[in-house]
Write a protein that holds these residues in place. Structure first.
Motif, PDB file in Angstrom:
ATOM      1  N   ILE A 250       0.856  -1.183   0.000  1.00 35.02           N
ATOM      2  CA  ILE A 250       0.000   0.000   0.000  1.00 35.02           C
ATOM      3  C   ILE A 250       0.892   1.232   0.000  1.00 35.02           C
ATOM      4  O   ILE A 250       2.120   1.138   0.179  1.00 35.02           O
ATOM      5  CB  ILE A 250      -0.960   0.027   1.204  1.00 35.02           C
ATOM      6  CG1 ILE A 250      -0.170   0.155   2.517  1.00 35.02           C
ATOM      7  CG2 ILE A 250      -1.846  -1.223   1.236  1.00 35.02           C
ATOM      8  CD1 ILE A 250      -1.051   0.383   3.747  1.00 35.02           C
ATOM      9  N   ASN A 251       0.265   2.385  -0.211  1.00 31.57           N
ATOM     10  CA  ASN A 251       0.986   3.662  -0.248  1.00 31.57           C
ATOM     11  C   ASN A 251       2.176   3.597  -1.208  1.00 31.57           C
ATOM     12  O   ASN A 251       3.313   3.942  -0.866  1.00 31.57           O
ATOM     13  CB  ASN A 251       1.449   4.063   1.146  1.00 31.57           C
ATOM     14  CG  ASN A 251       0.280   4.390   2.067  1.00 31.57           C
ATOM     15  OD1 ASN A 251      -0.152   3.517   2.829  1.00 31.57           O
ATOM     16  ND2 ASN A 251      -0.238   5.602   2.005  1.00 31.57           N
ATOM     17  N   CYS A 336      -7.144   7.357  11.700  1.00 33.31           N
ATOM     18  CA  CYS A 336      -5.797   6.879  11.983  1.00 33.31           C
ATOM     19  C   CYS A 336      -5.261   6.065  10.813  1.00 33.31           C
ATOM     20  O   CYS A 336      -4.086   6.198  10.431  1.00 33.31           O
ATOM     21  CB  CYS A 336      -5.802   6.045  13.258  1.00 33.31           C
ATOM     22  SG  CYS A 336      -4.255   5.210  13.627  1.00 33.31           S
ATOM     23  N   VAL A 337      -6.109   5.241  10.200  1.00 34.36           N
ATOM     24  CA  VAL A 337      -5.671   4.419   9.061  1.00 34.36           C
ATOM     25  C   VAL A 337      -5.255   5.303   7.891  1.00 34.36           C
ATOM     26  O   VAL A 337      -4.217   5.068   7.256  1.00 34.36           O
ATOM     27  CB  VAL A 337      -6.799   3.449   8.646  1.00 34.36           C
ATOM     28  CG1 VAL A 337      -6.467   2.768   7.314  1.00 34.36           C
ATOM     29  CG2 VAL A 337      -7.027   2.409   9.728  1.00 34.36           C
ATOM     30  N   GLY A 338      -6.031   6.324   7.590  1.00 31.53           N
ATOM     31  CA  GLY A 338      -5.683   7.250   6.521  1.00 31.53           C
ATOM     32  C   GLY A 338      -5.940   6.688   5.135  1.00 31.53           C
ATOM     33  O   GLY A 338      -6.605   5.662   4.963  1.00 31.53           O
ATOM     34  N   ALA A 342      -2.689   6.678  -1.167  1.00 33.01           N
ATOM     35  CA  ALA A 342      -1.936   7.913  -1.416  1.00 33.01           C
ATOM     36  C   ALA A 342      -0.441   7.636  -1.473  1.00 33.01           C
ATOM     37  O   ALA A 342       0.081   6.723  -0.836  1.00 33.01           O
ATOM     38  CB  ALA A 342      -2.251   8.926  -0.323  1.00 33.01           C
ATOM     39  N   ASP A 343       0.249   8.452  -2.205  1.00 33.43           N
ATOM     40  CA  ASP A 343       1.703   8.326  -2.358  1.00 33.43           C
ATOM     41  C   ASP A 343       2.385   9.142  -1.253  1.00 33.43           C
ATOM     42  O   ASP A 343       3.139  10.083  -1.515  1.00 33.43           O
ATOM     43  CB  ASP A 343       2.119   8.818  -3.748  1.00 33.43           C
ATOM     44  CG  ASP A 343       3.589   8.532  -4.043  1.00 33.43           C
ATOM     45  OD1 ASP A 343       4.223   7.807  -3.226  1.00 33.43           O
ATOM     46  OD2 ASP A 343       4.100   9.035  -5.062  1.00 33.43           O
TER      47      ASP A 343
END
Length: 631
Positions: A250-251, A336-338, A342-343
């Motif tokens: 992820i991210n 909190c997880v956000g 997103a990069d």
């Protein structure tokens, strides 16, 4: 397939190349023969049950056949069970030929109490780990004996001594394997929400379910500070656009986890595991901020039961239902997880990656699951009893909570001769206390009464309630339904013989009040001694008053003062009568003199004739009488 293998290797090693792995050690002490006496280091195996906080003694055996312990000793009709009252057997086995766990299992089934594996190469010792091969699933959870790896040179010396018919006695000492500086233990559990990784995933989830109750008790009462952690890797820049990295990370490749089924084309993907791991980490953070960090154990266990991968429920919706059922704030956790697409860096997972790096005596966390206790990595299987014993060994001695003294992990040394500690058999009070470290001789507290002493030769009840326990160790005797005690109620300690007895309080004897003339000394008193006191009677039906040591009439007047009373009354009466007679006599004389004086004025006495003299002028007047009509 070749590309997938490359990716898996890269993901597994990308951050380890500059890290460090610490081999956890314990002490091995040879007590005989004299030629081998000394203390040696050995590496703790990452399976079985190391005796954290304690030690084991045993006699080493090196078999004539099956020396690598890769075959069942039953096939060779060999048993290592110790004889009654004999030392347990430690099997020495050569490294190689099979898994370390296979050696331990074969030794255990043959009756050995521990396994010493002789390294077959020079260099530092390694940690003997569990295999990933599922064929070990049959026996691995059932290994309970400890295993250690020793240097080849030490093994050769032991074998040489055994060949010379010398007995080799060894102590394995885990007392200092985990630090125990104070009365609180800090521990971390590195885990994963993945439930489809085979034996390791199954064993760690079983541990979480079994250990939850103990963990929550320790945390709620402030005995421990627990923190869960999750391992992630990052995908190298050159591979971030590949399908493998996109499915596992992820991210934009910053945080990755292995594919649960190790197949990128089916089932859940590694990135699903990373997101759920992040959700669990955030749940802990939110619960910790609300003062209830122990709810993490409920969330993890409930999620594993209600949202398993095999039922296709391993997703956000199911996780949210579990979160709501525990009264947690879903919105806070999602914040909190956000944004996992997103990069950008995720602060929670970035801190988790930083925490994986070893600090001080703690090495890098490279194995899942991993337990870290007081900054030292735990070695051994994830078993409730084994882990609880290890955590309990992290407390400073004598500060362990009650959960560390239950029957699951205590040594029961007090059953044999009371452990050599003080004991009052009359009241079944003992200073022996079993712990996971062995017995402790410590004066106990019974029914709120604290005993004080050295715990070995004597303990004495102390405190306001000390008389309720064995009468405070003081003298006590019952006769004729009367009880006398030298224990002083309400005081913190001390013994004093009661009234009517004399002695040091530990032993008291009756005082003969009549013989020693302490009471019953009035003239009318008659004394008779009895146990714990005396009887005093009075003559003439009088009543004895002990406080004043006197006899009185039943109407309240003392017999010895009766004569004094009447003498006093008679004296007062006589004094009054005499005074009255004197008064009458003096009054009479005074009146006689007054009368004579008055009569002398009117009838002067004739001294010559003995009669009265005539009044001149024929008319007599009293002196000073007025003459009426005179001018």
């Amino acid at each position: 397939m070749e590309m997938r293998a490359v990716i898996l290797v890269v993901l597994g090693l990308v951050w380890l190349c500059e890290g460090k792995f610490v081999v956890e050690m314990n002490k091995l002490r040879v007590s005989s023969p004299d030629s081998l006496k000394g203390t040696y280091e050995c590496a703790i195996g990452n399976f079985g049950v190391p005796d954290y906080g304690g030690s084991m003694a045993g006699a080493v055996v090196y078999p004539h056949t099956n020396q690598d312990a890769c075959g069942s000793f039953r096939d060779f009709n060999i048993s290592f069970s110790s004889r009654p009252r004999g030392l347990p057997t430690f099997l020495l086995a050569d490294r190689g030929g099979c898994f370390f766990t296979s050696k331990a299992w074969n030794a255990q089934t043959a009756g050995a109490a521990a396994v010493l594996v002789a390294d077959d190469r020079t260099g530092p010792l390694i940690t003997m780990d569990m295999p990933d091969n599922d064929t070990a699933a049959v026996y691995l959870p059932n290994i309970t004996i400890p295993s250690v790896l020793i240097n080849r040179s030490l093994a050769d010396d032991i074998i040489k001594s055994l060949a010379g018919k010398e007995m080799v006695n060894v102590y394995l000492d885990w007392i200092e394997s985990l630090p125990h500086p104070d009365d609180r233990v800090e521990y971390e559990f590195w885990t994963s929400s993945n439930d489809e990784c085979g034996l390791k995933c199954e064993s760690q989830m079983k541990f979480v379910h079994d250990f939850k109750g103990a963990a929550q008790i320790l945390e709620q009462k402030g005995y421990t500070q627990f923190t869960p952690h999750y391992i992630t890797w990052y995908c190298p820049d050159d591979y971030r656009s590949t399908k493998q990295c996109e499915s596992q990370c992820i991210n934009h490749g910053r945080y990755c986890a292995p594919d649960p089924e190790k197949d990128f084309s089916e089932g859940y993907q590694g990135k699903n595991v990373v997101v759920q791991n992040l959700r669990e980490a955030c749940f802990f953070r939110v619960a910790n901020e609300s003062g209830k960090p122990w709810l993490w154990w409920d969330f993890v266990t409930d999620f594993s039961v209600r949202c398993p991968m095999k039922d296709k429920k391993y997703n956000k919706d199911c996780a949210d239902r579990v979160i709501r059922s525990l009264g947690a704030d879903v919105k806070k956790i999602e914040e909190c997880v956000g944004d996992t697409e997103a990069d950008v860096d995720n602060p929670i997972l970035s801190s988790e990656q930083d925490a994986q790096i070893g600090v001080g005596s703690r090495g890098d966390v490279t194995i899942l699951p991993t337990l870290v206790i007081n900054n030292r990595q735990y070695r051994g299987k994830l078993d409730r009893r084994a882990v609880l014993k290890a955590i309990c060994s992290g407390f400073q001695e004598t500060t362990e909570p009650a959960i560390c003294l239950n029957g699951d992990i205590q040594t029961n040394q007090c059953l044999d001769g009371n452990g050599g500690c003080w004991e009052d058999k009359a009241t079944n009070v003992t200073a022996c206390r079993d712990t996971f470290r062995g017995r402790v001789c410590e004066c106990p507290t019974v029914q709120g009464t604290k005993f004080v002493g050295d715990g070995y030769t004597h303990c004495e009840a102390s405190g306001p309630l000390h008389c309720t326990i064995n009468n405070g160790g003081c003298w006590k005797e019952i006769r004729d339904n009367q009880t006398y005690s030298a224990c002083i109620e309400g005081s913190t300690s001390g013994c004093k013989c009661p009234s009517g007895f004399k002695g040091d309080g530990l032993n008291c004897e009756d005082v003969d009040e009549c013989k020693e003339k302490l009471y019953c000394q009035c003239p009318e008193c008659k004394c008779k001694d009895k146990w714990g006191g005396f009887d005093c009677s009075c003559s003439s039906g009088l009543l004895y008053i002990r406080e004043h040591d006197t006899c009185i009439r039943k109407d309240g007047i003392a017999g010895s003062g009766w004569r004094t009373f009447w003498l006093t009354v008679l004296g007062i009466a006589a004094f009054g009568t005499g005074g009255y007679l004197v008064y009458k006599y003096r009054l009479r004389r005074y009146m006689d003199s007054e009368i004579r004086a008055i009569m002398a004025q009117y009838m002067p006495l004739d001294d010559n004739h003995g009669g009265y003299m005539p009044v001149s002028g024929g008319h007599g007047e009293a002196p000073g009488q007025a003459h009426h009509g005179d001018i």
